[in-house]
Design a protein around this motif. Structure first.
Motif, mmCIF file in Angstrom:
data_model
loop_
_atom_site.group_PDB
_atom_site.id
_atom_site.type_symbol
_atom_site.label_atom_id
_atom_site.label_comp_id
_atom_site.label_asym_id
_atom_site.label_seq_id
_atom_site.Cartn_x
_atom_site.Cartn_y
_atom_site.Cartn_z
ATOM 1 N N LYS A 14 0.627 -39.191 -0.824
ATOM 2 C CA LYS A 14 -0.245 -39.271 -1.911
ATOM 3 C C LYS A 14 -1.338 -38.124 -1.756
ATOM 4 C CE LYS A 14 0.136 -44.294 -3.012
ATOM 5 N NZ LYS A 14 1.131 -44.312 -2.268
ATOM 6 N N LEU A 15 -2.004 -38.031 -0.647
ATOM 7 C CA LEU A 15 -3.176 -36.976 -0.302
ATOM 8 C C LEU A 15 -2.569 -35.546 -0.693
ATOM 9 C CD1 LEU A 15 -4.550 -38.299 2.718
ATOM 10 C CD2 LEU A 15 -5.606 -38.165 0.556
ATOM 11 N N PHE A 16 -1.248 -35.102 -0.147
ATOM 12 C CA PHE A 16 -0.571 -33.966 -0.501
ATOM 13 C C PHE A 16 -0.377 -33.693 -1.918
ATOM 14 C CE2 PHE A 16 2.865 -30.752 -1.168
ATOM 15 C CZ PHE A 16 2.466 -30.063 -0.150
ATOM 16 N N LEU B 91 -9.705 -34.742 3.464
ATOM 17 C CA LEU B 91 -10.579 -34.474 2.285
ATOM 18 C C LEU B 91 -11.300 -33.387 2.483
ATOM 19 C CD1 LEU B 91 -11.762 -38.180 1.364
ATOM 20 C CD2 LEU B 91 -9.841 -36.690 0.217
ATOM 21 N N LYS B 92 -11.904 -33.079 3.843
ATOM 22 C CA LYS B 92 -12.615 -32.095 4.117
ATOM 23 C C LYS B 92 -11.795 -30.739 3.908
ATOM 24 C CE LYS B 92 -15.138 -31.846 7.677
ATOM 25 N NZ LYS B 92 -15.496 -32.034 9.298
ATOM 26 N N TYR B 93 -10.833 -30.828 4.250
ATOM 27 C CA TYR B 93 -9.511 -29.868 4.395
ATOM 28 C C TYR B 93 -9.388 -29.488 2.658
ATOM 29 C CZ TYR B 93 -4.935 -27.664 3.866
ATOM 30 O OH TYR B 93 -3.775 -27.019 3.396
ATOM 31 N N ALA B 94 -8.998 -30.472 1.951
ATOM 32 C CA ALA B 94 -9.020 -30.217 0.521
ATOM 33 C C ALA B 94 -10.173 -29.391 -0.255
ATOM 34 C CB ALA B 94 -8.645 -31.425 -0.238
ATOM 35 N N LYS C 134 -12.521 -27.506 1.200
ATOM 36 C CA LYS C 134 -12.604 -26.134 1.479
ATOM 37 C C LYS C 134 -11.542 -25.023 0.746
ATOM 38 C CE LYS C 134 -11.949 -23.112 5.728
ATOM 39 N NZ LYS C 134 -11.516 -23.232 6.951
ATOM 40 N N GLN C 135 -10.248 -25.740 0.733
ATOM 41 C CA GLN C 135 -9.070 -25.019 -0.137
ATOM 42 C C GLN C 135 -9.773 -24.799 -1.350
ATOM 43 O OE1 GLN C 135 -7.431 -24.077 2.678
ATOM 44 N NE2 GLN C 135 -5.708 -24.449 1.338
ATOM 45 N N ARG C 136 -10.269 -25.940 -2.410
ATOM 46 C CA ARG C 136 -10.540 -25.777 -3.553
ATOM 47 C C ARG C 136 -12.031 -24.595 -3.780
ATOM 48 N NH1 ARG C 136 -11.701 -30.871 -6.942
ATOM 49 N NH2 ARG C 136 -9.204 -30.766 -6.707
ATOM 50 N N ARG C 137 -12.648 -24.684 -2.620
ATOM 51 C CA ARG C 137 -13.676 -23.672 -2.642
ATOM 52 C C ARG C 137 -13.187 -22.232 -2.219
ATOM 53 N NH1 ARG C 137 -18.118 -26.749 1.557
ATOM 54 N NH2 ARG C 137 -19.186 -28.064 -0.218
ATOM 55 N N ASN C 138 -12.385 -22.347 -1.494
ATOM 56 C CA ASN C 138 -11.595 -20.892 -1.474
ATOM 57 C C ASN C 138 -10.928 -20.441 -2.677
ATOM 58 O OD1 ASN C 138 -12.666 -20.811 1.332
ATOM 59 N ND2 ASN C 138 -10.610 -21.425 2.259
ATOM 60 N N LYS C 139 -10.709 -21.316 -3.212
ATOM 61 C CA LYS C 139 -9.708 -20.886 -4.659
ATOM 62 C C LYS C 139 -10.755 -20.674 -5.483
ATOM 63 C CE LYS C 139 -6.422 -22.603 -7.917
ATOM 64 N NZ LYS C 139 -5.535 -23.821 -8.230
ATOM 65 N N ASP C 140 -11.991 -21.273 -5.789
ATOM 66 C CA ASP C 140 -12.851 -20.880 -6.696
ATOM 67 C C ASP C 140 -13.564 -19.682 -6.489
ATOM 68 O OD1 ASP C 140 -12.358 -23.429 -7.971
ATOM 69 O OD2 ASP C 140 -13.872 -24.359 -7.145
#
Length: 250
Positions: free
Chosen positions: A65-67, A236-239, A241-247
């Motif tokens: 679900k998280l993935f 959730l912290k990882y996700a 961070k991934q979203r910030r990097n993408k933005d």
């Protein structure tokens, strides 16, 4: 949890259909393993080991679900090496095509009963080599590899817990060149030694396999109460961070 290494691992995650296709078509040596909220935390500290496993599959509903919510890859479904998932496909395929297999894992008394139960279900399955998962030293492991070579097995399934099982199949790939397909299986042999139909039909139908295991095994209860909430927090912290990097990249 090392987020860079988690990203490295998730780049190798595939779905159930991929595992089934891979075991049927692989002509080159391939290593596969399964991850859940406990084992992924262990592997996230071992990037060199991650790089030596070709493909990973997610064997827990929570991680799936998280993935699917936050992961950057394609959507996946649960894939576990047990009789509620791909173990049936694997053993049926090996039996129908007379593929010799090697099985390593669990305690000595557990693997003996597990193999007897498996052969009761798959009477024509060619199990060429069997060994428990405890090695006193490197010499015993090398002897094991020599015996696998002598057996003519071309597929190896190993259930020793993470990271020992991943380390063993990586070493076996080097030592056993005739083996083409390597896979871990976690606690499958222990489960199968208890009952060939380990999962209660209701638990399986409702997707509550985790609850059944928590009731039956204290170490699973400990993981659910201690490790799984931490995994959710770190993921959730990882996700984020991934979203910030993408933005930032866009």
């Amino acid at each position: 949890m090392n987020f860079d290494n988690l990203q490295l691992l998730e780049q190798r995650i595939r779905s159930k259909e991929h595992f089934i296709s891979l075991m049927q078509q692989s002509s080159a040596q391939v290593t596969t393993s399964f991850v859940n909220p406990f084992s992924v935390k262990v592997l996230a500290e071992k990037p060199d080991l991650i790089r030596q496993i070709d493909h990973f599959y997610v064997d827990g509903g929570l991680y799936v679900k998280l993935f699917n919510l936050f992961g950057a890859g394609d959507k996946i479904n649960r894939c576990s090496f047990d009789f509620s998932s791909v173990a049936c496909d694997f053993f049926s395929y090996c039996q129908n095509h007379q593929i010799k297999i090697a099985l390593i894992g669990a305690k000595p008394e557990e693997i003996t009963v597990a193999v007897a139960n498996i052969q009761q279900k798959y009477s024509q399955l060619n199990i060429a080599y069997v060994r428990h998962g405890y090695f006193a030293d490197a010499g015993q492991r090398e002897q094991c590899f020599a015996e696998i070579n002598a057996s003519g097995a071309s597929a190896l399934i190993c259930g020793m817990g993470t990271p020992q099982q991943e380390q063993l199949i990586v070493a076996a790939r080097e030592a056993c060149p005739q083996v083409r397909f390597f896979s871990t299986c976690g606690g499958f042999f222990t489960q199968t030694s208890l009952d060939i139909e380990y999962w209660h039909p209701l638990m399986n139908r409702l997707g509550l396999r985790w609850l059944q295991r928590a009731v039956q095994h204290s170490h699973v209860r400990n993981r659910i109460l201690r490790d799984y909430p931490l995994f959710i927090w770190h993921y959730l912290k990882y996700a984020l961070k991934q979203r910030r990097n993408k933005d930032n990249a866009s």
